[in-house]
Motif scaffolding. Structure first.
Motif, PDB file in Angstrom:
ATOM      1  N   ALA A 189       1.008  76.982 -34.327  1.00 26.06           N
ATOM      2  CA  ALA A 189       0.435  77.711 -35.465  1.00 26.06           C
ATOM      3  C   ALA A 189       1.537  78.313 -36.324  1.00 26.06           C
ATOM      4  CB  ALA A 189      -0.500  78.809 -34.961  1.00 26.06           C
ATOM      5  N   GLN A 190       1.195  78.571 -37.574  1.00 24.53           N
ATOM      6  CA  GLN A 190       2.106  79.308 -38.440  1.00 24.53           C
ATOM      7  C   GLN A 190       2.145  80.767 -38.007  1.00 24.53           C
ATOM      8  OE1 GLN A 190       2.637  78.608 -42.689  1.00 24.53           O
ATOM      9  NE2 GLN A 190       0.672  77.510 -42.691  1.00 24.53           N
ATOM     10  N   ARG A 191       3.279  81.384 -38.188  1.00 25.21           N
ATOM     11  CA  ARG A 191       3.401  82.820 -37.945  1.00 25.21           C
ATOM     12  C   ARG A 191       2.877  83.566 -39.172  1.00 25.21           C
ATOM     13  NH1 ARG A 191       6.780  84.752 -34.034  1.00 25.21           N
ATOM     14  NH2 ARG A 191       7.151  86.589 -35.327  1.00 25.21           N
ATOM     15  N   PRO A 192       2.010  84.547 -38.974  1.00 26.46           N
ATOM     16  CA  PRO A 192       1.479  85.288 -40.134  1.00 26.46           C
ATOM     17  C   PRO A 192       2.571  85.941 -40.973  1.00 26.46           C
ATOM     18  CG  PRO A 192       0.226  85.789 -38.134  1.00 26.46           C
ATOM     19  CD  PRO A 192       1.427  84.998 -37.706  1.00 26.46           C
ATOM     20  N   ASP A 193       3.662  86.321 -40.331  1.00 26.43           N
ATOM     21  CA  ASP A 193       4.745  86.996 -41.052  1.00 26.43           C
ATOM     22  C   ASP A 193       5.813  86.033 -41.570  1.00 26.43           C
ATOM     23  OD1 ASP A 193       5.554  86.295 -38.508  1.00 26.43           O
ATOM     24  OD2 ASP A 193       6.885  88.024 -38.254  1.00 26.43           O
ATOM     25  N   ALA A 194       5.614  84.722 -41.353  1.00 23.50           N
ATOM     26  CA  ALA A 194       6.628  83.750 -41.775  1.00 23.50           C
ATOM     27  C   ALA A 194       5.955  82.445 -42.208  1.00 23.50           C
ATOM     28  CB  ALA A 194       7.628  83.488 -40.659  1.00 23.50           C
ATOM     29  N   PRO A 195       5.259  82.462 -43.339  1.00 21.12           N
ATOM     30  CA  PRO A 195       4.597  81.234 -43.796  1.00 21.12           C
ATOM     31  C   PRO A 195       5.598  80.107 -44.031  1.00 21.12           C
ATOM     32  CG  PRO A 195       4.651  82.893 -45.537  1.00 21.12           C
ATOM     33  CD  PRO A 195       5.094  83.568 -44.282  1.00 21.12           C
ATOM     34  N   ILE A 196       5.182  78.896 -43.725  1.00 21.76           N
ATOM     35  CA  ILE A 196       6.068  77.732 -43.815  1.00 21.76           C
ATOM     36  C   ILE A 196       6.046  77.173 -45.229  1.00 21.76           C
ATOM     37  CG2 ILE A 196       6.491  75.395 -42.972  1.00 21.76           C
ATOM     38  CD1 ILE A 196       5.164  76.263 -40.336  1.00 21.76           C
ATOM     39  N   ALA A 212      14.090  69.286 -42.851  1.00 17.93           N
ATOM     40  CA  ALA A 212      13.356  70.495 -43.203  1.00 17.93           C
ATOM     41  C   ALA A 212      14.259  71.707 -43.053  1.00 17.93           C
ATOM     42  CB  ALA A 212      12.137  70.650 -42.299  1.00 17.93           C
ATOM     43  N   GLU A 213      14.124  72.637 -43.979  1.00 16.72           N
ATOM     44  CA  GLU A 213      14.818  73.907 -43.823  1.00 16.72           C
ATOM     45  C   GLU A 213      14.246  74.636 -42.601  1.00 16.72           C
ATOM     46  OE1 GLU A 213      17.402  74.893 -45.625  1.00 16.72           O
ATOM     47  OE2 GLU A 213      17.296  73.008 -46.746  1.00 16.72           O
ATOM     48  N   PRO A 214      14.998  75.514 -41.965  1.00 22.47           N
ATOM     49  CA  PRO A 214      14.497  76.204 -40.759  1.00 22.47           C
ATOM     50  C   PRO A 214      13.172  76.919 -41.019  1.00 22.47           C
ATOM     51  CG  PRO A 214      16.845  76.580 -41.022  1.00 22.47           C
ATOM     52  CD  PRO A 214      16.395  75.886 -42.274  1.00 22.47           C
ATOM     53  N   PHE A 215      12.244  76.780 -40.076  1.00 23.85           N
ATOM     54  CA  PHE A 215      10.967  77.490 -40.160  1.00 23.85           C
ATOM     55  C   PHE A 215      10.528  77.883 -38.753  1.00 23.85           C
ATOM     56  CE2 PHE A 215       9.939  73.001 -39.682  1.00 23.85           C
ATOM     57  CZ  PHE A 215       8.876  72.976 -38.784  1.00 23.85           C
ATOM     58  N   GLU A 216       9.772  78.979 -38.691  1.00 25.12           N
ATOM     59  CA  GLU A 216       9.321  79.498 -37.411  1.00 25.12           C
ATOM     60  C   GLU A 216       7.880  79.090 -37.136  1.00 25.12           C
ATOM     61  OE1 GLU A 216      10.127  83.597 -36.563  1.00 25.12           O
ATOM     62  OE2 GLU A 216      11.886  83.635 -37.881  1.00 25.12           O
ATOM     63  N   ILE A 217       7.527  79.022 -35.840  1.00 26.45           N
ATOM     64  CA  ILE A 217       6.168  78.690 -35.431  1.00 26.45           C
ATOM     65  C   ILE A 217       5.764  79.585 -34.263  1.00 26.45           C
ATOM     66  CG2 ILE A 217       6.183  76.276 -36.179  1.00 26.45           C
ATOM     67  CD1 ILE A 217       6.863  75.512 -33.254  1.00 26.45           C
ATOM     68  N   ASP A 218       4.473  79.690 -34.048  1.00 25.53           N
ATOM     69  CA  ASP A 218       3.943  80.265 -32.827  1.00 25.53           C
ATOM     70  C   ASP A 218       3.461  79.124 -31.942  1.00 25.53           C
ATOM     71  OD1 ASP A 218       4.325  82.993 -33.037  1.00 25.53           O
ATOM     72  OD2 ASP A 218       2.451  83.332 -34.125  1.00 25.53           O
ATOM     73  N   VAL A 219       3.755  79.182 -30.660  1.00 20.23           N
ATOM     74  CA  VAL A 219       3.229  78.191 -29.727  1.00 20.23           C
ATOM     75  C   VAL A 219       2.370  78.908 -28.697  1.00 20.23           C
ATOM     76  CG1 VAL A 219       5.057  76.501 -30.069  1.00 20.23           C
ATOM     77  CG2 VAL A 219       5.351  78.265 -28.348  1.00 20.23           C
ATOM     78  N   ILE A 220       1.130  78.475 -28.580  1.00 25.34           N
ATOM     79  CA  ILE A 220       0.187  79.075 -27.645  1.00 25.34           C
ATOM     80  C   ILE A 220      -0.088  78.067 -26.539  1.00 25.34           C
ATOM     81  CG2 ILE A 220      -2.141  80.015 -27.357  1.00 25.34           C
ATOM     82  CD1 ILE A 220      -0.565  79.884 -30.820  1.00 25.34           C
ATOM     83  N   PRO A 221       0.364  78.326 -25.324  1.00 30.81           N
ATOM     84  CA  PRO A 221       0.168  77.357 -24.235  1.00 30.81           C
ATOM     85  C   PRO A 221      -1.315  77.070 -24.012  1.00 30.81           C
ATOM     86  CG  PRO A 221       1.799  78.991 -23.605  1.00 30.81           C
ATOM     87  CD  PRO A 221       1.185  79.480 -24.882  1.00 30.81           C
ATOM     88  N   ARG A 222      -1.652  75.810 -23.815  1.00 30.04           N
ATOM     89  CA  ARG A 222      -3.022  75.392 -23.525  1.00 30.04           C
ATOM     90  C   ARG A 222      -3.227  75.223 -22.021  1.00 30.04           C
ATOM     91  NH1 ARG A 222      -4.446  70.575 -25.132  1.00 30.04           N
ATOM     92  NH2 ARG A 222      -6.596  71.139 -25.676  1.00 30.04           N
ATOM     93  N   ILE A 223      -2.150  75.343 -21.269  1.00 28.58           N
ATOM     94  CA  ILE A 223      -2.170  75.277 -19.816  1.00 28.58           C
ATOM     95  C   ILE A 223      -1.565  76.586 -19.306  1.00 28.58           C
ATOM     96  CG2 ILE A 223      -1.400  73.959 -17.788  1.00 28.58           C
ATOM     97  CD1 ILE A 223      -3.113  72.296 -19.640  1.00 28.58           C
ATOM     98  N   GLU A 224      -2.038  77.088 -18.179  1.00 30.37           N
ATOM     99  CA  GLU A 224      -1.444  78.290 -17.599  1.00 30.37           C
ATOM    100  C   GLU A 224       0.072  78.090 -17.478  1.00 30.37           C
ATOM    101  OE1 GLU A 224      -0.110  79.115 -14.320  1.00 30.37           O
ATOM    102  OE2 GLU A 224       0.097  81.176 -15.109  1.00 30.37           O
ATOM    103  N   VAL A 225       0.842  79.080 -17.930  1.00 26.38           N
ATOM    104  CA  VAL A 225       2.282  78.906 -18.125  1.00 26.38           C
ATOM    105  C   VAL A 225       2.994  78.481 -16.845  1.00 26.38           C
ATOM    106  CG1 VAL A 225       4.436  80.094 -18.680  1.00 26.38           C
ATOM    107  CG2 VAL A 225       2.421  80.437 -20.111  1.00 26.38           C
ATOM    108  N   ALA A 226       2.678  79.110 -15.741  1.00 22.78           N
ATOM    109  CA  ALA A 226       3.346  78.750 -14.485  1.00 22.78           C
ATOM    110  C   ALA A 226       3.041  77.315 -14.098  1.00 22.78           C
ATOM    111  CB  ALA A 226       2.911  79.704 -13.370  1.00 22.78           C
ATOM    112  N   LYS A 227       1.795  76.899 -14.287  1.00 23.62           N
ATOM    113  CA  LYS A 227       1.410  75.519 -13.974  1.00 23.62           C
ATOM    114  C   LYS A 227       2.113  74.550 -14.918  1.00 23.62           C
ATOM    115  CE  LYS A 227      -2.631  72.463 -13.646  1.00 23.62           C
ATOM    116  NZ  LYS A 227      -4.104  72.364 -13.787  1.00 23.62           N
TER     117      LYS A 227
END
Length: 504
Positions: free
Chosen positions: A457-464, A477-492
């Motif tokens: 996802a895009q970061r609300p404070d850093a639109p791409i 591409a020039e540097p850009f930030e993202i949010d990554v939300i795991p869809r699997i439990e992180v340890a797994k």
């Protein structure tokens, strides 16, 4: 005696008549061809001027295509440059006439002064090009690249771990993945990180030099060849040549010095084992392997980054891929190469990402070796011809609303990837990228694991800024930030990406 002289005079007259007729035939047939107009285009420039736009080249050429039509000619002195900007014209000219466009135009700065004729990308048609192409074909044809899948999947899982640990540096992680894979394929060696491996640091300098030289009109010597003989003119190009040749020789020498019974498979190892078959000199082998390494490192990383940007900016398109992955794969195992045919949404996303943000925006130049007639226009023998990827990818006939990211355009009513839409990301005809199958494998396994593991996802404070790309042949591409939300439990997820569970 008189009879002999008479016969000799008669033969001479006949030969002279044939010669005159031949000249007249060439003259009038040439006049007939010249009567067929060039494609429309901007006014002619003097030979010392740059016919193509100097900045923002891909977008500027697309504007010219919209103004003049799908095939545009630029005139620079006596030189004709043709730019092709539609899917239909590209298929009719670049593909169907591929045999007449297999040559490259003479490149004094890049092809001769920097590469000394040994860089396969710029090599003119002829014996050397055929030998180089044949030498690498065995290693990069579809069946051969399957041998690299386990290694690609291993590095793709490391890429997921890198994203999990530090999503901010996702572009550097993509570069590390690409460098590790291409180092292994080319030289049988892996790079632990893209930032610290000496070969990777060195090759990036070489790539930067190549980007400068390949920019259309960058060096006046390509329009005024005599400049190369001016004392001191080519000093920088000569220095750059020695830098890259030294690197390529070192890598060839390292592979040659290894115990071949212990060394892993690689393109360089195969070249060294079959020197009598392909008849390439040591420096030609060095350049062949080195230029493949350089091309693969840059383009694969740029392609992965473009797909990440597309996912962050188009959540609904990404959600369709998630839905497919959940249905086909599920949460208890990670994707493998064997899943490829069951993931059309993923392939459509990949195709659309390459169309939406082409890796190589203007394409590489071809040279016409004969007159090509297209819809009443003539592309003359000797013309330089570009298939402009950016303009072609914006063809509104084949890609309605071209600025909209829409992977569904690649799927038919039954949800299968269409077989009548051409994928142009790797070039045209006989000059298509020899590493395309390897690159497609890298793109597939990285996106499959990435989308299975995360929602991006895009970061609300850093639109791409989706338009912030370098104005270069290979557009980063020039540097850009993202949010990554795991869809699997992180340890797994971490355990699954660390454990060598199953092969692809």
């Amino acid at each position: 005696m008189i009879e002999a002289l008479t016969m000799k005079a008669g033969y001479t007259a006949v030969i002279a008549a044939i010669g005159v007729l031949a000249v007249l035939y060439r003259k009038f047939s040439s006049a007939g061809r010249n009567a067929i107009p060039l494609p429309p285009g901007p006014p002619a420039r003097w030979f010392w001027s740059n016919a193509l736009p100097a900045v923002n080249i891909a977008h500027a050429l697309t504007d010219v295509v919209r103004e003049y039509g799908p095939v545009v000619s630029f005139r620079q002195g006596s030189q004709v440059i043709v730019v092709i900007g539609s899917v239909e014209a590209a298929m009719s000219i670049m593909e169907k006439e591929g045999g007449s466009l297999a040559d490259r135009p003479r490149s004094i700065a890049g092809g001769e002064m920097l590469s000394r004729g040994m860089r396969i990308l710029l090599a003119r048609s002829g014996d050397r090009f055929r030998r180089m192409r044949k030498a690498i074909h065995t290693n990069l044809q579809p069946k051969a690249t399957e041998a690299y899948q386990d290694m690609q999947r291993e590095n793709a899982r490391n890429f997921i771990l890198d994203i999990l640990n530090d999503a901010k540096n996702h572009q550097n992680h993509a570069k590390r993945y690409a460098a590790s894979v291409i180092l292994r394929v080319t030289y049988g060696k892996s790079a632990p990180t893209a930032n610290t491996d000496p070969e990777v640091i060195h090759i990036r300098k070489v790539i930067d030099h190549f980007q400068v030289v390949m920019r259309p009109g960058a060096y006046l010597v390509d329009r005024v060849p005599l400049l190369r003989y001016l004392p001191g003119y080519g000093k920088q190009l000569t220095e750059w040549h020695h830098v890259e040749l030294k690197l390529y020789r070192q890598q060839l020498g390292r592979v040659k010095s290894e115990d071949q019974n212990k060394a892993g498979p690689s393109i360089t190892k195969t070249l060294l084992e079959h020197t009598e078959d392909h008849q390439l000199s040591p420096d030609e082998m060095s350049y062949l392997a080195g230029s493949l390494f350089g091309a693969g490192v840059d383009t694969t990383a740029v392609g992965i980054t473009a797909a990440i940007m597309a996912a962050a900016c188009h959540p609904l398109a990404q959600a369709k891929v998630h839905e497919e992955l959940d249905m086909v794969i599920g949460p208890d195992r990670a994707p493998i190469f064997g899943d490829s045919s069951s993931l059309p949404q993923l392939h459509a996303f990949l195709l659309e990402a390459f169309r939406w943000r082409p890796v190589i925006r203007i394409g590489f130049p071809h040279r016409a070796t004969k007159d090509i007639i297209w819809q009443g226009y003539r592309i003359p023998e000797g013309a330089t011809v570009y298939g402009c990827h950016w303009a072609i990818s914006r063809d509104p006939i084949v890609f309605p609303d071209p600025e909209i990211f829409n992977p569904q355009r690649w799927l038919d009513e039954e949800g299968h990837v269409k077989d009548n839409m051409k994928f142009i990301a790797y070039g045209f005809g006989r000059r298509v990228c020899p590493g395309m199958h390897l690159a497609n494998q890298s793109m597939f396994i990285n996106l499959a694991l990435l989308f299975w593991s995360f929602r991006i996802a895009q970061r609300p404070d850093a639109p791409i800024n989706v338009h912030a790309f370098s104005d270069a042949v290979i557009s980063h591409a020039e540097p850009f930030e993202i949010d990554v939300i795991p869809r699997i439990e992180v340890a797994k997820l971490r355990e699954m990406m660390t454990t060598n569970d199953c092969v692809g």
